[in-house]
Design an enzyme around this catalytic site. Structure first.
Site, PDB file in Angstrom:
ATOM      1  N   LYS A  13      40.186  49.893  87.423  1.00  0.00           N
ATOM      2  CA  LYS A  13      38.752  49.849  87.129  1.00  0.00           C
ATOM      3  C   LYS A  13      38.449  48.689  86.169  1.00  0.00           C
ATOM      4  O   LYS A  13      37.473  47.964  86.350  1.00  0.00           O
ATOM      5  CB  LYS A  13      38.286  51.190  86.548  1.00  0.00           C
ATOM      6  CG  LYS A  13      38.302  52.321  87.580  1.00  0.00           C
ATOM      7  CD  LYS A  13      38.038  53.707  86.998  1.00  0.00           C
ATOM      8  CE  LYS A  13      38.205  54.782  88.066  1.00  0.00           C
ATOM      9  NZ  LYS A  13      38.023  56.161  87.580  1.00  0.00           N
ATOM     10  N   GLN A  72      38.135  59.465  82.085  1.00  0.00           N
ATOM     11  CA  GLN A  72      39.049  59.668  83.217  1.00  0.00           C
ATOM     12  C   GLN A  72      39.562  61.103  83.218  1.00  0.00           C
ATOM     13  O   GLN A  72      39.970  61.644  82.192  1.00  0.00           O
ATOM     14  CB  GLN A  72      40.211  58.663  83.128  1.00  0.00           C
ATOM     15  CG  GLN A  72      41.139  58.661  84.324  1.00  0.00           C
ATOM     16  CD  GLN A  72      40.483  58.186  85.625  1.00  0.00           C
ATOM     17  OE1 GLN A  72      39.541  57.399  85.625  1.00  0.00           O
ATOM     18  NE2 GLN A  72      40.980  58.671  86.741  1.00  0.00           N
ATOM     19  N   ASP A  97      29.795  58.016  86.479  1.00  0.00           N
ATOM     20  CA  ASP A  97      30.589  58.865  87.373  1.00  0.00           C
ATOM     21  C   ASP A  97      29.704  59.874  88.104  1.00  0.00           C
ATOM     22  O   ASP A  97      30.126  60.479  89.094  1.00  0.00           O
ATOM     23  CB  ASP A  97      31.628  59.661  86.566  1.00  0.00           C
ATOM     24  CG  ASP A  97      33.044  59.112  86.719  1.00  0.00           C
ATOM     25  OD1 ASP A  97      33.316  58.463  87.744  1.00  0.00           O
ATOM     26  OD2 ASP A  97      33.857  59.357  85.811  1.00  0.00           O
TER      27      ASP A  97
HETATM   28  N1  GUN Z   1      39.933  61.294  88.350  1.00  0.00           N
HETATM   29  C1  GUN Z   1      40.048  61.218  89.689  1.00  0.00           C
HETATM   30  N2  GUN Z   1      38.957  60.633  90.220  1.00  0.00           N
HETATM   31  C2  GUN Z   1      38.135  60.342  89.185  1.00  0.00           C
HETATM   32  C3  GUN Z   1      36.848  59.730  89.104  1.00  0.00           C
HETATM   33  O1  GUN Z   1      36.217  59.335  90.093  1.00  0.00           O
HETATM   34  N3  GUN Z   1      36.349  59.606  87.841  1.00  0.00           N
HETATM   35  C4  GUN Z   1      36.997  60.046  86.745  1.00  0.00           C
HETATM   36  N4  GUN Z   1      36.407  59.884  85.564  1.00  0.00           N
HETATM   37  N5  GUN Z   1      38.187  60.619  86.793  1.00  0.00           N
HETATM   38  C5  GUN Z   1      38.748  60.762  88.007  1.00  0.00           C
END
Ligand code: GUN
Length: 295
Positions: free
Chosen positions: A52, A96, A119
């Site tokens: 990311k 995350q 998100d």
């Molecule tokens: N863990 C797995 N997928 C995601 C996501 O799309 N966002 C976040 N913050 N954590 C994750």
């Protein structure tokens, strides 16, 4: 059979975002700034967050990575979230998941300012999504919609079967595919661990979206001819002969399923890269909203 190429499509989207950022720079405007908090040292989570941050650099965004130890308390994490909520430099941020056991995930997600919740996990944004209001759509479902749209996959009047009811993928996907508009207008069945006779249901599906995390779960005999298959599974399977010590595999028995369907996403290179591209898109949207609000 059409291969729904998430790698290429996500690159196209990143190029579009790069051009939008360049325009902001040319006008002397602030560029989008995404922050990510990661708690602990789960290998897969560190890899995702690293991707990311690299994606931010690639499109010209500012990025901030906040790493906190596995022993972090809920209070300490909430304090960090409050700082990001109040920092005018930050347009959007993510925490995350998964979080360590001592932390209440729902409490954490509710602490994120909905205007910075790129998100789309805050109940306000989730509710807005369910009510067809403008919002941040969670990145993985958003990426799947974008793939269906860019490949012009007909969804109207189709039977979409979603496998898995996670808050991040299955649940939102089941809502989005039933919404009015394109992609949407599907008749949706949401299946999960308590579903009986799942083969009977999947074999009637025009579109299957599998977000289970069980390698090879969806077999050729569970799928009808010419169906569209979206594989959201990303499982690391230990393999000493692989350079990283594992290989990545999806929920779908790709070799056999791909022979009978009309379109399918590969793993890797399908939904995964789309998720990151759509997180960037949400961050761009957040910057645009903040710019308008500050005028
Ligand atoms: N863990 C797995 N997928 C995601 C996501 O799309 N966002 C976040 N913050 N954590 C994750």
């Amino acid at each position: 059979m059409i291969l729904l190429d998430g790698k290429k499509t996500s690159n196209d989207i990143k190029n579009e975002i790069t051009a939008a950022v360049q325009e902001m720079k040319d006008k002397g405007e602030k560029v989008p700034h995404l922050a990510a908090i990661i708690v602990g040292n789960d290998g897969a989570s560190l890899t995702y967050v690293g991707s990311k941050v690299r994606a931010c650099e690639r499109v010209g965004f500012e990025s901030t990575l906040i790493k906190m130890p596995n022993t972090t308390s809920e209070t300490e994490l909430l304090k960090e979230i409050k700082k990001l909520n109040q920092n005018p430099e930050i347009d959007g941020f993510i925490v995350q998941l998964p979080l360590p056991k001592q932390i209440d995930t729902q409490k954490v997600l509710m602490a994120v300012d909905p205007d910075k919740d790129v998100d789309g996990f805050h109940p306000t944004n989730f509710g807005r999504m369910a009510l067809d209001m403008s919002t941040f759509i969670p990145a993985t479902p958003f990426g799947i919609l974008e793939l269906l749209e860019r490949y012009n996959i007909e969804t109207k009047g189709k039977h979409t079967v979603v496998i898995g009811r996670s808050h991040i993928v299955g649940r939102p996907m089941s809502i989005l595919m039933g919404r009015k508009g394109f992609p949407g207008n599907s008749t949706v069945t949401l299946t999960h661990s308590q579903t009986k006779n799942i083969t009977q249901i999947t074999s009637q599906a025009d579109i299957i979206i599998s977000a289970l995390g069980v390698p090879g779960f969806l077999k050729a005999e569970m799928v009808k001819d010419d169906a569209v298959i979206i594989d959201v599974g990303i499982t690391r399977v230990p393999d000493e002969s692989a350079a990283k010590g594992y290989y990545i595999t999806g929920d779908v028995d790709f070799e056999n399923v791909s022979k009978k369907v009309s379109a399918i996403t590969p793993v890797p290179g399908g939904v995964g890269p789309m998720t990151i591209a759509m997180l960037l898109k949400n961050t761009l949207l957040a910057r645009e909203r903040h710019r308008v609000m500050s005028n």
